[in-house]
Design a protein around this motif. Structure first.
Motif, PDB file in Angstrom:
ATOM      1  N   ASP A 194       2.177   1.496  -2.504  1.00  0.00           N
ATOM      2  CA  ASP A 194       1.395   0.565  -1.706  1.00  0.00           C
ATOM      3  C   ASP A 194       1.126   1.230  -0.364  1.00  0.00           C
ATOM      4  O   ASP A 194       2.052   1.544   0.380  1.00  0.00           O
ATOM      5  N   GLY A 195      -0.154   1.440  -0.088  1.00  0.00           N
ATOM      6  CA  GLY A 195      -0.537   2.243   1.071  1.00  0.00           C
ATOM      7  C   GLY A 195      -0.940   3.638   0.633  1.00  0.00           C
ATOM      8  O   GLY A 195      -0.589   4.626   1.286  1.00  0.00           O
ATOM      9  N   THR A 196      -1.713   3.714  -0.461  1.00  0.00           N
ATOM     10  CA  THR A 196      -2.119   5.027  -0.969  1.00  0.00           C
ATOM     11  C   THR A 196      -2.931   5.795   0.061  1.00  0.00           C
ATOM     12  O   THR A 196      -2.773   7.015   0.198  1.00  0.00           O
ATOM     13  N   THR A 197      -3.799   5.116   0.799  1.00  0.00           N
ATOM     14  CA  THR A 197      -4.575   5.806   1.834  1.00  0.00           C
ATOM     15  C   THR A 197      -3.648   6.405   2.886  1.00  0.00           C
ATOM     16  O   THR A 197      -3.852   7.542   3.334  1.00  0.00           O
ATOM     17  N   ASN A 198      -2.611   5.660   3.273  1.00  0.00           N
ATOM     18  CA  ASN A 198      -1.612   6.226   4.189  1.00  0.00           C
ATOM     19  C   ASN A 198      -0.955   7.458   3.577  1.00  0.00           C
ATOM     20  O   ASN A 198      -0.744   8.473   4.255  1.00  0.00           O
ATOM     21  N   PHE A 199      -0.604   7.360   2.289  1.00  0.00           N
ATOM     22  CA  PHE A 199       0.040   8.494   1.615  1.00  0.00           C
ATOM     23  C   PHE A 199      -0.866   9.725   1.630  1.00  0.00           C
ATOM     24  O   PHE A 199      -0.413  10.840   1.922  1.00  0.00           O
ATOM     25  N   VAL A 200      -2.135   9.539   1.337  1.00  0.00           N
ATOM     26  CA  VAL A 200      -3.079  10.659   1.311  1.00  0.00           C
ATOM     27  C   VAL A 200      -3.163  11.326   2.679  1.00  0.00           C
ATOM     28  O   VAL A 200      -3.279  12.548   2.786  1.00  0.00           O
ATOM     29  N   HIS A 201      -3.059  10.509   3.737  1.00  0.00           N
ATOM     30  CA  HIS A 201      -3.134  11.046   5.099  1.00  0.00           C
ATOM     31  C   HIS A 201      -1.756  11.339   5.688  1.00  0.00           C
ATOM     32  O   HIS A 201      -1.642  11.672   6.873  1.00  0.00           O
ATOM     33  N   ARG A 202      -0.732  11.184   4.876  1.00  0.00           N
ATOM     34  CA  ARG A 202       0.662  11.464   5.261  1.00  0.00           C
ATOM     35  C   ARG A 202       1.091  10.626   6.472  1.00  0.00           C
ATOM     36  O   ARG A 202       1.710  11.120   7.416  1.00  0.00           O
ATOM     37  N   ILE A 203       0.753   9.348   6.421  1.00  0.00           N
ATOM     38  CA  ILE A 203       1.223   8.347   7.374  1.00  0.00           C
ATOM     39  C   ILE A 203       2.379   7.608   6.721  1.00  0.00           C
ATOM     40  O   ILE A 203       2.298   7.200   5.560  1.00  0.00           O
ATOM     41  N   ALA A 204       3.470   7.413   7.434  1.00  0.00           N
ATOM     42  CA  ALA A 204       4.743   7.020   6.819  1.00  0.00           C
ATOM     43  C   ALA A 204       4.790   5.598   6.267  1.00  0.00           C
ATOM     44  O   ALA A 204       5.701   5.271   5.507  1.00  0.00           O
ATOM     45  N   GLN A 205       3.837   4.738   6.634  1.00  0.00           N
ATOM     46  CA  GLN A 205       3.851   3.350   6.142  1.00  0.00           C
ATOM     47  C   GLN A 205       3.360   3.313   4.701  1.00  0.00           C
ATOM     48  O   GLN A 205       2.235   2.919   4.390  1.00  0.00           O
ATOM     49  N   VAL A 206       4.235   3.738   3.822  1.00  0.00           N
ATOM     50  CA  VAL A 206       3.995   3.810   2.381  1.00  0.00           C
ATOM     51  C   VAL A 206       5.182   3.156   1.703  1.00  0.00           C
ATOM     52  O   VAL A 206       6.327   3.332   2.145  1.00  0.00           O
ATOM     53  N   SER A 207       4.946   2.400   0.652  1.00  0.00           N
ATOM     54  CA  SER A 207       6.067   1.732  -0.005  1.00  0.00           C
ATOM     55  C   SER A 207       5.866   1.638  -1.504  1.00  0.00           C
ATOM     56  O   SER A 207       4.761   1.814  -2.024  1.00  0.00           O
ATOM     57  N   THR A 208       6.959   1.348  -2.176  1.00  0.00           N
ATOM     58  CA  THR A 208       6.948   0.965  -3.587  1.00  0.00           C
ATOM     59  C   THR A 208       7.471  -0.459  -3.668  1.00  0.00           C
ATOM     60  O   THR A 208       8.496  -0.784  -3.075  1.00  0.00           O
ATOM     61  N   SER A 209       6.740  -1.300  -4.393  1.00  0.00           N
ATOM     62  CA  SER A 209       7.087  -2.711  -4.490  1.00  0.00           C
ATOM     63  C   SER A 209       7.312  -3.087  -5.948  1.00  0.00           C
ATOM     64  O   SER A 209       6.455  -2.830  -6.801  1.00  0.00           O
ATOM     65  N   VAL A 210       8.454  -3.693  -6.234  1.00  0.00           N
ATOM     66  CA  VAL A 210       8.777  -4.163  -7.589  1.00  0.00           C
ATOM     67  C   VAL A 210       9.336  -5.573  -7.480  1.00  0.00           C
ATOM     68  O   VAL A 210      10.247  -5.835  -6.694  1.00  0.00           O
ATOM     69  N   ALA A 211       8.773  -6.482  -8.259  1.00  0.00           N
ATOM     70  CA  ALA A 211       9.251  -7.860  -8.312  1.00  0.00           C
ATOM     71  C   ALA A 211       9.412  -8.270  -9.763  1.00  0.00           C
ATOM     72  O   ALA A 211       8.738  -7.731 -10.648  1.00  0.00           O
ATOM     73  N   LEU A 212      10.278  -9.228 -10.003  1.00  0.00           N
ATOM     74  CA  LEU A 212      10.449  -9.784 -11.354  1.00  0.00           C
ATOM     75  C   LEU A 212      10.061 -11.251 -11.322  1.00  0.00           C
ATOM     76  O   LEU A 212      10.664 -12.058 -10.608  1.00  0.00           O
ATOM     77  N   TRP A 213       9.052 -11.588 -12.104  1.00  0.00           N
ATOM     78  CA  TRP A 213       8.586 -12.966 -12.257  1.00  0.00           C
ATOM     79  C   TRP A 213       9.250 -13.577 -13.490  1.00  0.00           C
ATOM     80  O   TRP A 213       9.219 -12.994 -14.579  1.00  0.00           O
TER      81      TRP A 213
END
Length: 271
Positions: free
Chosen positions: A95-114
């Protein structure tokens, strides 16, 4: 003892946290290397890392809770699960792929169980934050945590003491005026505004008291499912902009609870 699909809920969360942290290692390993990028839209990006992390998570989550369904950003339709849907993992690998591409640290992985008509557990991991990453987790009825330590929402009582955050849709056609009108209302009423680029982290930051307000429209279930639970378990409030109970597909408002009525008054009645 709380159960999810017949399994000990705390054990499921613990296993999920371990797996998501391992997926963060994949993001860190790729941080210094060039990314293979393709466009899903004019400015909506996907990288080889998104795909690799999603595949890794699906394989591991299938072992944690065999038979559960998947709703994942890079391989699923964007509708949220029905209230009576069987257990379903909701995944945003990066989450935050554009940040990842530009190497900006606000990048995350999100997992939830419904399960049972609600998000039962959530994990949001920021692998590039701090020395060893910041991993937020929550179990319904069990509180919210950052790297294993309890977190709570802020104590801000007024909007002038509240730091707000929002995000913008990839597709602005027909939406720009609404985005700008909301900014016109919120920016002068609050202590300040931020746009960090990862809705999952934005919600986790509300849960941890770093932000007091987050609102955004046009989000997908994988952007917000885990963060939704984090905010509520940290003592905050999540609703639609009009204050009604939140449902997938609607604009979301998350706050520390204390400033929630004022934000609904600001955004809800005529927007």
């Amino acid at each position: 003892m709380k159960k999810i699909a017949g399994r000990d809920a705390a054990a499921v969360l613990e296993a999920c946290v371990r797996l998501v942290r391992e997926s963060g290692d994949m993001i860190r390993e790729r941080w210094a290397a060039p990314s293979r990028i393709r466009h899903k839209g004019a400015i909506d990006l996907v990288t080889d890392t998104d795909l690799a992390v999603e595949a890794f998570l699906k394989e591991g989550l299938a072992r944690i809770l065999p038979g559960a369904d998947f709703l994942a950003e890079e391989s699923s339709a964007p509708e949220g699960p029905a209230a009576d849907a069987p257990p379903c993992w909701i995944i945003d690998p990066v989450d935050g792929t554009t940040n990842f591409v530009h190497r900006i640290a606000q990048v995350s992985t999100s997992v939830a169980l419904w399960a049972e008509g609600a998000v039962q557990l959530g994990v949001v991991n920021g692998p590039m934050l701090g020395v060893a990453g910041e991993c937020f987790s929550a179990l319904r009825g069990g509180g919210a945590f950052l790297n294993g330590e309890p977190v709570t929402v802020s104590s801000a009582e007024t909007l002038t003491d509240a730091l707000a955050c929002t995000g913008f849709p990839y597709e602005l056609t027909g939406r720009l005026e609404l985005v700008l009108e909301r900014l016109r209302r919120v920016l002068p009423a609050t202590q300040g505004m931020r746009r960090l680029g990862s809705a999952a982290l934005d919600l986790a930051f509300v849960a941890a008291g770093r932000l007091d307000v987050f609102y955004e429209d046009w989000l997908k279930p994988w952007d917000l499912a885990a963060g939704w639970l984090l905010v509520e378990e940290a003592g905050g409030c999540v609703s639609g902009l009009d204050g009604a109970p939140f449902r997938f597909g609607e604009a979301l408002l998350a706050t520390n609870g204390r400033v929630h009525p004022a934000m609904v008054d600001l955004l809800g009645p005529t927007l």
